[in-house]
Motif scaffolding. Structure first.
Motif, short mmCIF file in Angstrom:
data_model
loop_
_atom_site.label_atom_id
_atom_site.label_comp_id
_atom_site.label_asym_id
_atom_site.label_seq_id
_atom_site.Cartn_x
_atom_site.Cartn_y
_atom_site.Cartn_z
N HIS A 76 44.52 -21.45 39.73
CA HIS A 76 45.83 -22.08 39.92
C HIS A 76 45.68 -23.51 40.41
CE1 HIS A 76 49.14 -19.56 39.04
NE2 HIS A 76 48.72 -18.54 39.73
N SER A 77 44.71 -23.68 41.32
CA SER A 77 44.56 -24.99 41.95
C SER A 77 44.21 -26.06 40.93
CB SER A 77 43.47 -24.94 43.02
OG SER A 77 43.77 -23.92 43.92
N GLU A 78 43.61 -25.66 39.81
CA GLU A 78 43.24 -26.64 38.80
C GLU A 78 44.44 -27.11 37.99
OE1 GLU A 78 40.09 -24.83 36.57
OE2 GLU A 78 38.97 -24.43 38.40
N ASN A 79 45.58 -26.49 38.20
CA ASN A 79 46.75 -26.83 37.41
C ASN A 79 47.90 -27.40 38.22
OD1 ASN A 79 45.84 -25.85 34.78
ND2 ASN A 79 45.75 -23.89 35.85
N VAL A 80 47.67 -27.59 39.52
CA VAL A 80 48.72 -28.18 40.35
C VAL A 80 48.14 -29.40 41.04
CG1 VAL A 80 49.96 -26.03 40.71
CG2 VAL A 80 48.13 -26.67 42.28
N THR A 81 49.04 -30.23 41.59
CA THR A 81 48.55 -31.43 42.27
C THR A 81 47.92 -31.05 43.60
OG1 THR A 81 50.69 -31.76 43.26
CG2 THR A 81 50.29 -32.91 41.20
N TYR A 82 47.24 -32.04 44.20
CA TYR A 82 46.48 -31.75 45.42
C TYR A 82 47.37 -31.21 46.54
CZ TYR A 82 42.25 -33.80 43.61
OH TYR A 82 41.13 -34.04 42.87
N GLU A 83 48.58 -31.80 46.69
CA GLU A 83 49.43 -31.33 47.78
C GLU A 83 49.98 -29.94 47.50
OE1 GLU A 83 49.77 -34.00 45.90
OE2 GLU A 83 51.76 -34.93 46.06
N GLN A 84 50.07 -29.59 46.23
CA GLN A 84 50.59 -28.26 45.90
C GLN A 84 49.56 -27.15 46.12
OE1 GLN A 84 51.90 -29.15 41.92
NE2 GLN A 84 54.04 -29.21 42.54
N VAL A 85 48.33 -27.54 46.39
CA VAL A 85 47.31 -26.52 46.67
C VAL A 85 47.52 -25.92 48.06
CG1 VAL A 85 44.83 -26.16 47.01
CG2 VAL A 85 45.63 -27.59 45.14
N ILE A 86 48.10 -26.72 48.97
CA ILE A 86 48.20 -26.29 50.37
C ILE A 86 48.93 -24.95 50.53
CG2 ILE A 86 49.02 -26.95 52.66
CD1 ILE A 86 48.53 -29.85 51.84
N PRO A 87 50.11 -24.76 49.89
CA PRO A 87 50.74 -23.45 50.02
C PRO A 87 49.85 -22.31 49.53
CG PRO A 87 52.27 -25.00 49.07
CD PRO A 87 50.96 -25.69 49.14
N PHE A 88 49.01 -22.57 48.53
CA PHE A 88 48.10 -21.52 48.07
C PHE A 88 47.07 -21.17 49.14
CE2 PHE A 88 48.99 -22.97 43.56
CZ PHE A 88 49.79 -21.88 43.28
N THR A 89 46.61 -22.19 49.88
CA THR A 89 45.64 -21.89 50.93
C THR A 89 46.27 -21.02 52.02
OG1 THR A 89 46.15 -23.83 52.27
CG2 THR A 89 44.48 -24.10 50.58
N ASP A 90 47.58 -21.23 52.26
CA ASP A 90 48.30 -20.35 53.19
C ASP A 90 48.12 -18.89 52.82
OD1 ASP A 90 49.54 -22.05 54.93
OD2 ASP A 90 51.30 -22.34 53.68
N ARG A 91 48.23 -18.65 51.53
CA ARG A 91 48.30 -17.26 51.06
C ARG A 91 46.93 -16.61 50.91
NH1 ARG A 91 52.46 -19.95 50.45
NH2 ARG A 91 54.53 -19.08 50.14
N CYS A 92 45.87 -17.38 51.14
CA CYS A 92 44.55 -16.75 51.08
C CYS A 92 44.33 -15.89 52.30
CB CYS A 92 43.48 -17.82 50.97
SG CYS A 92 43.39 -18.45 49.30
N ASP A 93 44.12 -16.52 53.43
CA ASP A 93 44.01 -15.76 54.67
C ASP A 93 45.37 -15.82 55.35
OD1 ASP A 93 43.50 -14.64 57.02
OD2 ASP A 93 41.80 -15.88 57.57
N TYR A 94 46.20 -14.86 55.01
CA TYR A 94 47.60 -14.93 55.47
C TYR A 94 47.73 -14.65 56.96
CZ TYR A 94 46.65 -10.24 53.84
OH TYR A 94 46.04 -9.05 53.60
N LEU A 95 46.64 -14.27 57.62
CA LEU A 95 46.73 -14.05 59.06
C LEU A 95 46.29 -15.28 59.83
CD1 LEU A 95 45.37 -10.45 59.22
CD2 LEU A 95 47.72 -11.21 59.20
N ALA A 96 45.74 -16.27 59.12
CA ALA A 96 45.33 -17.51 59.79
C ALA A 96 45.65 -18.67 58.87
CB ALA A 96 43.86 -17.46 60.14
#
Lengths: 373, 357
Positions: free
Chosen positions: A52-72
């Motif tokens: 997904h990250s390869e298809n969105v802009t750099y700032e749009q990656v941040i919400p995805f990082t939220d959802r990786c380790d959703y406890l931190a």
């Protein structure tokens, strides 16, 4: 009479099971209660973070990082923005750095509270879980007050933050720290030094330091094995080199170094250290400064790549970002600490009993969102 | 001696049909129905108690009826009723691969095991369904009846988790019978009777005549009995047959609706029976703690119920405080700790009685 030979049974623990901490499947080979082989199967929570990250802009990656380790989530944001800022050579204002450290440490306490509470649940103690959730709730309230979200924050941006600290943040946070510090003693009385809990966790699932290092285990799991390795100390990022704190390691107080009890207790000690860092950061934070000042209008990092690692509550989280000069990342790779922690399970949990496997799995504190990404 | 009493009364009422077997059936049915009603009411009370006590331990308020409309009454007192209604109206699922007759039989068997234990529990000088001359022995015997039901449930579900639960419970309950039984032997030695009423009568004359306080060995025996009783009723820290975080639900993984409710109900009924035996055997049963006061039959019921419920409360308290033991540690506690101590206890009580008795 000969020896009675039983048949081995293959048992699937999960993906729907109360203590696999998400959707993990463990295929275990059992002879009665004894487990002879464990095979973890992952991928039930795979959401194509990296693709997904390869298809969105750099700032749009941040919400995805939220959802990786959703406890931190804060810690995941933190790692990504630190890597991006190094790639783009941005120097953020002092105030932003302090707020990031405050958030990162609050998140560490919240994450450890959940890990310890759920660990209590894994070995059958229900009450510590709810006590720790009660206190975690107060941290989530602070986050909600700051950025409006309680779990997935999207708070740290490349070059700044989404919001400045709200009015009254200092009082609320100081109040929380004053309230929280004595609670750690209470948790120790309730769970850590409980005879049954010690019996269940001490000397169980010992992870020797050499095995831990060869598997690439990091964070509290590695430190519990007696290796003093903390990115915040050994490879300081942001402004962590300015704070005075210790790196607690497992000492084998109840059993041997690197057992489940050590992994549990290192997290308890780390919360105390986080409180220390928080107190220093809160007292030193500059009064003014614009958190949006250095946010770039357009994020177009120069051609090149960066690998930057940070210390999340679960350990050494690395981001490998390749830029081809366009506003869209060419590649974003995440090195997940929970994944390496899970990979060591088969090594240390073989030959233990059913209940121990659950206890060992719980002590590794894995988050499936980060393993599968 | 209620059964006998009703039988006599009926015979006296219809003298022409005296000695009819039909009367005997009525005489048995009436107390049993009353008992069933008592267990139901008790279950509501103890479930509410469990909800509230656990909530206070966990720093929350528990069930609360708030706002208008359908809610659980003031302070949530109707919550157990709502729970029961929910379980009653739930779909009754029997897994396709389950062994149908055994699967259906298991919940009833476990309930019978809990139910028939009540028969010999005395609530007052005359309030006992039947005062068997081997009362305490009988309760211990039927108490182990639930093992069969648990293995049956575990096996018939045809589920690996249930099988684990069933096998664990078999090992656990059978081993814990032994220290429990040996601690009861102390009571029997002191009171030199097996009848429940006889044991209570032996402890007449105030709190210091209760068996628990008569000598130090009996004091230890009480705690051994209580620990073993907790293990027999599958309560935390000995809840390894259910072990939610390990075995999902253990033997009741596949049960839903009313069948599950029967497992639930019999767990609470069992708690009452074992606490009742502890109260009768060690804490003076329906006797008042102050000699000569509060000795009417109504007070007798009060004393018996309050002593039993206090022990039930202790069980709830421990459940919400302790983690769970591992299966081999559980066996170690039983065979290496409790069993030797209770054997020493028997000798100790014998010698104590010889020297001081």
């Amino acid at each position: 009479m000969g020896i009675v030979h039983g048949q081995e049974m293959v048992l699937n623990i999960g993906p729907q099971h109360p203590s696999t901490h998400g959707v993990l499947r463990l295929q275990v080979r059992t002879d009665g209660e004894i487990i002879s082989e464990i095979k973890p199967f992952i991928g039930y929570l795979h959401r194509c973070f990296e693709k997904h990250s390869e298809n969105v802009t750099y700032e749009q990656v941040i919400p995805f990082t939220d959802r990786c380790d959703y406890l931190a989530s804060m810690a995941n944001n933190f790692g990504y923005v630190v890597a991006m800022e190094e790639l783009m050579d941005i120097k953020v204002p002092e105030r932003v750095e302090f707020i990031r450290v405050i958030m990162g440490e609050l998140q560490r306490i919240a994450s450890h509270l959940l890990a310890l509470g759920v660990y209590g649940l894994d070995v059958g103690a229900f009450t510590p879980f709810l006590h720790m959730f009660r206190d975690r709730e107060r941290i989530l309230d602070i986050f909600e007050m700051t950025c409006g979200a309680r779990l997935l924050y999207n708070y740290m941006w490349v070059g700044g933050l989404s919001h400045d600290l709200p009015v009254g943040f200092m009082d609320v946070t100081y109040n929380f720290l004053d309230y929280f510090e004595p609670k750690i003693g209470e948790f120790n009385n309730l769970l850590s030094h409980n005879k049954i809990f010690v019996e269940r966790t001490a000397d169980v699932g010992v992870l020797p330091p050499d095995v831990a290092i060869s598997y690439g285990v990091s964070g509290p799991n590695l430190r519990a094995s007696g290796v003093k390795w903390d990115i915040r100390k050994d490879e300081p990022y942001s402004i962590y080199d300015r704070f005075d704190f210790d790196v607690p390691i497992g000492e084998g107080i109840k059993g041997s170094v690197g057992d489940c009890w050590d992994r549990y207790y290192v997290r308890m000690l780390e919360m105390i250290e986080s409180v220390k860092i928080l107190r220093q950061a809160l007292s030193q934070i500059p009064k003014d400064g614009d958190v949006h000042q250095t946010i770039p209008k357009k994020i177009r990092p120069p051609k090149g790549s960066i690998y930057k690692r940070t210390e999340t509550p679960r350990g050494d989280l690395g981001y490998y970002i390749v830029s081809d000069g366009s506003p869209v990342p060419y590649r974003v790779k995440m090195r997940s600490p929970a994944f390496t922690a899970l990979s060591v399970l088969g090594e240390i949990a073989n030959g233990w009993m059913m209940s121990d496997v659950i206890a060992i799995l719980g002590s590794l504190d894995i988050v499936l969102g980060e393993i599968d990404r | 001696m209620t059964v006998d009493w009703i039988f006599e009364w009926l015979n006296g009422l219809f003298t022409t049909l005296s000695g009819n077997a039909f009367f005997l059936i009525i005489a048995i049915l009436v107390p049993c129905l009353a008992l069933f009603g008592f267990i139901t009411v008790y279950a509501f009370v103890v479930i509410y108690m469990e909800l509230k006590v656990s909530s206070f331990i966990q720093d929350k308020v528990g069930p609360m009826g708030q706002g208008v409309g359908l809610h659980a009454g003031k302070w949530g007192v109707l919550q157990p009723v709502a729970d029961a209604l929910k379980l009653l109206t739930k779909e009754d699922i029997i897994p396709e691969s389950a062994d149908r007759p055994l699967f259906i039989m298991a919940p009833f068997m476990i309930f019978i095991g809990a139910f028939i234990g009540f028969i010999a529990l005395p609530f007052g000088e005359y309030i006992i369904i039947t005062d068997l001359n081997i009362g305490i022995f009988y309760i211990l015997a039927v108490g182990s009846f639930s093992v069969i039901a648990l293995i049956l449930a575990g096996w018939a579900s045809n589920n690996k988790w249930s099988l684990y639960g069933g096998m664990r419970s078999a090992a656990q309950i059978v081993s814990y019978e032994i220290p429990a039984g040996l601690s009861i032997v102390v009571v029997i030695m002191l009171s030199s009777t097996l009848s429940m009423q006889g044991i209570v009568k032996y402890q007449e004359g105030g709190i210091f005549n209760w068996i628990i306080f008569t000598n130090p060995f009996a004091f230890v025996a009480f705690f051994i009995y209580f620990i073993s009783a907790m293990a027999e009723t599958n309560r935390t820290p000995f809840d390894i047959p259910e072990a939610e975080s390990e075995l999902v639900g253990g033997f009741h993984t596949e049960y839903s609706g009313m069948r599950f409710a029967f497992f639930f109900l019999s767990e609470y009924a069992n708690m009452f029976v074992v606490s009742g035996v502890a109260a009768t055997g060690f804490l003076g049963g329906w006797q008042s703690p102050i000699p000569g006061y509060f000795n009417t039959p109504l007070w007798g019921i009060f004393w018996m119920l309050s002593k039993t419920m206090f022990l039930v409360f202790m069980m709830i308290w421990m459940r919400w405080t302790f983690p769970r033991l591992r299966v081999d540690q559980l066996m170690n506690v039983c065979w290496k700790v409790l069993l030797p101590i209770s054997l020493v206890n028997i000798f100790g009580v014998g010698i104590w009685t010889l020297v001081f008795g």
